[in-house]
Design an enzyme around this catalytic site. Structure first.
Site, PDB file in Angstrom:
ATOM      1  N   GLU A   1       4.334   2.307 -14.814  1.00 14.34           N
ATOM      2  CA  GLU A   1       5.720   2.285 -15.292  1.00 14.34           C
ATOM      3  C   GLU A   1       5.772   1.557 -16.632  1.00 14.34           C
ATOM      4  O   GLU A   1       5.353   0.404 -16.734  1.00 14.34           O
ATOM      5  CB  GLU A   1       6.644   1.584 -14.293  1.00 14.34           C
ATOM      6  CG  GLU A   1       8.100   1.650 -14.774  1.00 14.34           C
ATOM      7  CD  GLU A   1       9.078   0.998 -13.815  1.00 14.34           C
ATOM      8  OE1 GLU A   1       9.733   1.720 -13.064  1.00 14.34           O
ATOM      9  OE2 GLU A   1       9.177  -0.242 -13.832  1.00 14.34           O
TER      10      GLU A   1
ATOM     11  N   ILE B   1      16.207 -13.405 -16.798  1.00 14.87           N
ATOM     12  CA  ILE B   1      17.064 -14.398 -16.121  1.00 14.87           C
ATOM     13  C   ILE B   1      17.585 -13.830 -14.792  1.00 14.87           C
ATOM     14  O   ILE B   1      17.523 -14.475 -13.752  1.00 14.87           O
ATOM     15  CB  ILE B   1      18.284 -14.759 -17.030  1.00 14.87           C
ATOM     16  CG1 ILE B   1      17.830 -15.338 -18.369  1.00 14.87           C
ATOM     17  CG2 ILE B   1      19.292 -15.651 -16.308  1.00 14.87           C
ATOM     18  CD1 ILE B   1      17.247 -16.709 -18.315  1.00 14.87           C
TER      19      ILE B   1
ATOM     20  N   PHE C   1       6.611  -7.265 -28.963  1.00 15.68           N
ATOM     21  CA  PHE C   1       5.446  -7.672 -28.159  1.00 15.68           C
ATOM     22  C   PHE C   1       5.279  -6.761 -26.947  1.00 15.68           C
ATOM     23  O   PHE C   1       6.184  -5.993 -26.601  1.00 15.68           O
ATOM     24  CB  PHE C   1       5.501  -9.154 -27.752  1.00 15.68           C
ATOM     25  CG  PHE C   1       6.654  -9.564 -26.897  1.00 15.68           C
ATOM     26  CD1 PHE C   1       6.630  -9.378 -25.513  1.00 15.68           C
ATOM     27  CD2 PHE C   1       7.774 -10.166 -27.453  1.00 15.68           C
ATOM     28  CE1 PHE C   1       7.696  -9.777 -24.719  1.00 15.68           C
ATOM     29  CE2 PHE C   1       8.850 -10.566 -26.655  1.00 15.68           C
ATOM     30  CZ  PHE C   1       8.806 -10.367 -25.285  1.00 15.68           C
TER      31      PHE C   1
ATOM     32  N   LYS D   1      -4.104  -0.815 -26.338  1.00 12.66           N
ATOM     33  CA  LYS D   1      -3.704   0.332 -27.167  1.00 12.66           C
ATOM     34  C   LYS D   1      -2.357   0.083 -27.836  1.00 12.66           C
ATOM     35  O   LYS D   1      -2.169   0.364 -29.017  1.00 12.66           O
ATOM     36  CB  LYS D   1      -3.640   1.600 -26.321  1.00 12.66           C
ATOM     37  CG  LYS D   1      -5.016   2.083 -25.882  1.00 12.66           C
ATOM     38  CD  LYS D   1      -4.908   3.331 -25.023  1.00 12.66           C
ATOM     39  CE  LYS D   1      -6.286   3.813 -24.608  1.00 12.66           C
ATOM     40  NZ  LYS D   1      -6.219   5.069 -23.860  1.00 12.66           N
TER      41      LYS D   1
END
Ligand code: 0O2
Length: 208
Positions: free
Chosen positions: A137, A151, A39, A20
């Site tokens: 979440e 990182i 993204f 979606k």
């Protein structure tokens, strides 16, 4: 505990939401408008991490579905801080899930230096046994915030949460640098977006 069956609806929720949200990105790209979504990723928490977190937070395994809100996690990464607000507004117009809670770790960054916007969604999944509402979440952050968090997450894993002081200090400085990068990019945002529009239009022309 049959982890595979327990986690199946969570995997379905993550897969559906990824489709979606990626769909929204494609729609923006088709209109030549700047897309607020760079993204989308998603994952179901690995069983070893579930067990670790359950122990750390004293969550009984039969309460996981109600008390561990990030068993299903979806992340939207944006280019600019301003895009985060656009994405939040977009998410709030949706009728295919409810928003259970919100946490703004951008306005109020975590002590670690972590910045991100978190929303917990209640998302209905249709299984062969009927509808099941799953907590998901949703993390929304910029590329710069994502770089830092990725990182820091690896280092936290490497040192089992006890990051040595000198590395911690570097991470704090890196977090400030990531904040500064977001600020600088915001200032030249119009220029960048204009350039991206020209590139998209050119690519479309050469395809037709
Ligand atoms: P993983 O490995 O990402 O799946 P708490 O951990 O108690 O502060 P809580 O209640 O679990 O917080 O919820 P919160 O704050 O929304 O954090 C959930 C997830 O946010 C974490 O999942 C991370 O993905 C991310 N996150 C939160 N704080 C930090 C941080 O300081 N650094 C990084 N890199 N990520 C963070 P988990 O549980 O770590 O697991």
């Amino acid at each position: 505990m049959d982890w595979d069956s327990f986690l199946t609806p969570y995997k379905q929720a993550v897969d559906e939401l990824k489709v979606k949200l990626r769909g929204i990105r494609e729609q923006y790209q088709k209109t030549s408008l700047h897309t607020p979504i760079e993204f989308v990723t998603g994952r179901v928490k690995p069983v070893s991490s579930i067990l670790n977190k359950a122990e750390r937070k004293q969550i009984p395994l039969n309460r996981l579905d109600a008390e561990m809100q990030d068993l299903a996690g979806v992340r939207i990464v944006t280019q600019f801080v301003e895009d985060i607000e656009t994405v939040i507004e977009l998410v709030k117009t949706r009728t295919d899930f409810e928003i259970v809670s919100e946490r703004d770790y951008i306005l109020q960054k975590k002590q670690s230096g972590y910045r991100s916007y978190h929303l917990v969604l209640r998302y209905p999944v249709h299984t062969i046994e009927g509808e099941q509402k799953i907590l998901v979440e949703l993390q929304i952050r910029t590329l710069s915030m994502n770089f830092w968090a990725t990182i820091e997450h690896s280092l936290r894993y490497k040192y089992s949460g006890e990051i040595p002081e000198d590395i911690n200090m570097r991470l704090q400085r890196a977090s400030e640098a990531a904040f500064w990068l977001d600020e600088e990019m915001s200032i030249i945002r119009d220029e960048v977006q204009e350039a991206q529009r020209i590139i998209t239009a050119k690519q479309r022309q050469s395809r037709s």
